[in-house]
Write an enzyme that holds these catalytic residues in place. Structure first.
Site, PDB file in Angstrom:
ATOM      1  N   GLY A 116      37.199  30.214  51.302  1.00 48.41           N
ATOM      2  CA  GLY A 116      34.848  29.390  50.952  1.00 48.41           C
ATOM      3  C   GLY A 116      34.760  28.448  51.067  1.00 48.41           C
ATOM      4  N   ASP A 168      23.615  30.264  37.253  1.00 43.89           N
ATOM      5  CA  ASP A 168      23.518  30.584  38.696  1.00 43.89           C
ATOM      6  C   ASP A 168      24.225  31.607  38.812  1.00 43.89           C
ATOM      7  OD1 ASP A 168      22.913  30.244  41.259  1.00 43.89           O
ATOM      8  OD2 ASP A 168      24.626  29.059  41.614  1.00 43.89           O
ATOM      9  N   PHE A 170      28.663  22.796  46.419  1.00 42.29           N
ATOM     10  CA  PHE A 170      29.647  21.925  46.618  1.00 42.29           C
ATOM     11  C   PHE A 170      30.951  21.265  47.458  1.00 42.29           C
ATOM     12  CE2 PHE A 170      33.587  21.020  44.143  1.00 42.29           C
ATOM     13  CZ  PHE A 170      33.026  20.164  43.227  1.00 42.29           C
ATOM     14  N   GLY A 171      31.039  22.273  47.804  1.00 40.47           N
ATOM     15  CA  GLY A 171      32.431  22.028  49.053  1.00 40.47           C
ATOM     16  C   GLY A 171      33.311  23.020  50.113  1.00 40.47           C
TER      17      GLY A 171
HETATM   18  N1  LIG Z   1      37.914  31.085  41.941  1.00 39.97           N
HETATM   19  C1  LIG Z   1      38.252  31.581  43.301  1.00 39.97           C
HETATM   20  N2  LIG Z   1      39.265  32.681  43.895  1.00 39.97           N
HETATM   21  C2  LIG Z   1      38.318  33.029  44.616  1.00 39.97           C
HETATM   22  N3  LIG Z   1      37.718  32.564  45.290  1.00 39.97           N
HETATM   23  C3  LIG Z   1      37.175  31.378  45.440  1.00 39.97           C
HETATM   24  C4  LIG Z   1      37.395  31.124  44.314  1.00 39.97           C
HETATM   25  N4  LIG Z   1      36.139  30.303  44.156  1.00 39.97           N
HETATM   26  C5  LIG Z   1      35.719  30.954  45.364  1.00 39.97           C
HETATM   27  N5  LIG Z   1      36.124  31.317  45.957  1.00 39.97           N
HETATM   28  C6  LIG Z   1      34.878  31.845  47.575  1.00 39.97           C
HETATM   29  O1  LIG Z   1      34.613  31.020  48.125  1.00 39.97           O
HETATM   30  C7  LIG Z   1      33.177  30.901  48.297  1.00 39.97           C
HETATM   31  C8  LIG Z   1      32.590  29.692  47.807  1.00 39.97           C
HETATM   32  O2  LIG Z   1      32.326  29.449  46.595  1.00 39.97           O
HETATM   33  P1  LIG Z   1      31.816  28.357  45.966  1.00 39.97           P
HETATM   34  O3  LIG Z   1      31.893  28.613  44.196  1.00 39.97           O
HETATM   35  O4  LIG Z   1      31.697  26.431  46.645  1.00 39.97           O
HETATM   36  O5  LIG Z   1      29.807  28.534  46.631  1.00 39.97           O
HETATM   37  P2  LIG Z   1      29.065  29.803  46.291  1.00 39.97           P
HETATM   38  O6  LIG Z   1      28.869  30.311  44.850  1.00 39.97           O
HETATM   39  O7  LIG Z   1      28.972  31.401  47.568  1.00 39.97           O
HETATM   40  O8  LIG Z   1      27.561  29.000  47.113  1.00 39.97           O
HETATM   41  P3  LIG Z   1      26.456  27.942  46.027  1.00 39.97           P
HETATM   42  O9  LIG Z   1      27.718  27.090  46.124  1.00 39.97           O
HETATM   43  O10 LIG Z   1      25.743  27.769  47.119  1.00 39.97           O
HETATM   44  O11 LIG Z   1      26.192  28.700  45.066  1.00 39.97           O
HETATM   45  C9  LIG Z   1      33.157  32.024  46.911  1.00 39.97           C
HETATM   46  O12 LIG Z   1      32.365  33.120  48.088  1.00 39.97           O
HETATM   47  C10 LIG Z   1      34.216  32.773  46.859  1.00 39.97           C
HETATM   48  O13 LIG Z   1      34.673  34.204  48.149  1.00 39.97           O
END
Ligand SMILES: Nc1ncnc2c1ncn2[C@@H]1O[C@H](COP(=O)(O)OP(=O)(O)OP(=O)(O)O)[C@@H](O)[C@H]1O
Length: 404
Positions: free
Chosen positions: A120, A240, A124-125
């Site tokens: 993903g 969020d 944040f990254g």
């Molecule tokens: N703990 C995890 N286990 C499995 N997949 C994950 C996990 N955390 C994040 N992901 C995957 O990575 C994607 C990106 O996650 P991230 O939290 O970095 O960004 P976001 O919440 O989608 O967007 P933003 O950071 O802009 O709010 C998620 O939508 C999910 O599909």
């Protein structure tokens, strides 16, 4: 390429003050009927909902930009000189003796953060799936390099960790620890294997989520936020809540992720009722009262949860720019349909129209619109939402069984 010096995991265990005292299993099977004080009298419901419609406000995209400034996070330089290990400002500055992973291990396991381990990408990254030597799998969030140049973004990283370290709940993504190595910042969290809710609603993951599963997800999310609001000390406002932050297990149970925006909520016992701070969150989910007053309370999460409920029922994103003007803001469109007696037309077309689904749609939408009240005082608490959802889910199952 980073040096091969060993850098250890720090933190990860939850303080006793925040250990889980509330879980899905603690809720009674029968929940009390919603109190009449939490909703308007029936004869004013339509007028009240129309009020919401008029007051709905969609922020510009620029509002979703994020910045943090947590002053109580401390850092120190290790004896090796090149590595900074960060600790929370809680006096606990000893290393965790149960170190489970190191930077070297994560670096090797991802073959230098190869795209093939990527699962993903967010603000944040990049997020990676990492199999550790002990056989367990974790998710590693690797901060964008640009974040290191900005102290506020560094504080964002620390803010997320600090908050995550305090919470343990079945429906919240578990925090394990973090690593800082030269210009790398890695956050290590529980891996949740079945993708995020948004992708499932878009059917990117294959099968359509049925109504029973959607009700389970809504209930899990409500429990998770209730826990943050009521069972952590001090309370935590997530800030969020959105569908991409709801991750699913193989059994389609939900876990709420991403506490990067979270800040500790004011302690109501101290007399404070709100905090004023910069606006943070995601366009389409933001509480209009927070946007105008900059005062953050738990009810901002309730508002975002209301948006999420409408998303779950309709399958639509909060903002759908490709649609004609009157359908672009999903909650406005849904409220208008609801007040004009045409609720059924907002049901996700992927869901079957049957008595049980129709009932769930009506009941959940009614509650969602209470969550979306323009003024926070009119919104229910997350605990009340959990109880109402629990009841709706129970009625849904009974109706489904009798109509089989
Ligand atoms: N703990 C995890 N286990 C499995 N997949 C994950 C996990 N955390 C994040 N992901 C995957 O990575 C994607 C990106 O996650 P991230 O939290 O970095 O960004 P976001 O919440 O989608 O967007 P933003 O950071 O802009 O709010 C998620 O939508 C999910 O599909």
């Amino acid at each position: 390429m980073p040096s091969r010096r060993r850098h250890s995991y720090t933190g990860g265990s939850s303080p006793a003050t925040a250990s889980s005292s509330y879980s899905t299993s603690t809720l009674p099977d029968r929940s009390p009927a919603p109190s009449s004080t939490d909703r308007p009298p029936p004869n004013s419901l339509a007028r009240w909902i129309s009020g919401i419609f008029i007051n709905c406000f969609t922020p510009p995209d620029s509002v979703s930009s994020k910045s943090f400034n947590d002053s109580d996070i401390r850092s120190r330089r290790s004896s090796t000189g090149s590595v900074q290990r960060h600790y929370y400002g809680n006096g606990n500055e000893t290393e965790n003796p149960n170190q489970r992973f190191s930077f070297d291990e994560i670096y090797a396991a991802t073959k230098n953060f190869s795209p093939s381990f990527r699962i993903g990408q967010g603000g944040f990254g990049t997020v990676y799936k990492v199999k550790l030597r002990d056989g367990s799998t974790v998710a590693v969030k690797r901060a964008k390099k640009s974040l290191h140049k900005d102290d506020r973004q560094g504080a964002e990283f620390m803010s997320e960790i600090k908050t995550l370290a305090q919470v343990t709940h079945l429906s919240l993504v578990k925090y394990y620890g973090y690593l800082v190595h030269n210009d790398e910042k890695l956050l290590v969290v529980e891996y949740v294997p079945n993708g995020n809710l948004r992708d499932h609603l878009d059917c990117k993951e294959g099968k359509t989520l049925d109504m029973a599963t959607r009700l389970d997800i809504a209930t899990d999310v409500a429990h998770a936020i209730t826990y943050l609001h009521m069972y952590t000390q001090p309370p935590i406002i997530h800030r969020d809540i959105k569908s991409s932050n709801v991750l699913l297990t193989d059994n389609f149970r939900a876990k709420v992720a991403d506490f990067g925006f979270a800040r500790l909520a004011p302690d109501t016992e101290s007399g404070a009722t709100h905090v004023s701070t910069q606006v943070k969150g995601t366009a389409g989910y933001l509480d209009p009262e927070y946007l105008t007053t900059y005062q953050l309370t738990e009810k901002s999460d309730v508002y975002s949860f209301g948006v999420l409920l409408v998303e779950l029922l309709t399958g639509r994103r909060p903002i759908e720019l490709h649609r004609e003007q009157k359908e672009r803001i999903t909650i406005r469109w849904a409220i208008k349909k609801f007040t004009s007696g045409d609720t059924i037309s907002v049901l996700d077309p992927k869901l079957e129209r049957n008595p049980a689904n129709n009932l769930a749609l009506e009941k959940v939408l009614e509650m969602a619109f209470q969550c979306l009240a323009p003024h926070r005082g009119s919104r229910p608490s997350m605990k009340k939402c959990s109880e109402i959802l629990w009841g709706i889910r129970k009625d849904y199952r009974e109706l489904l069984n009798t109509s089989l």
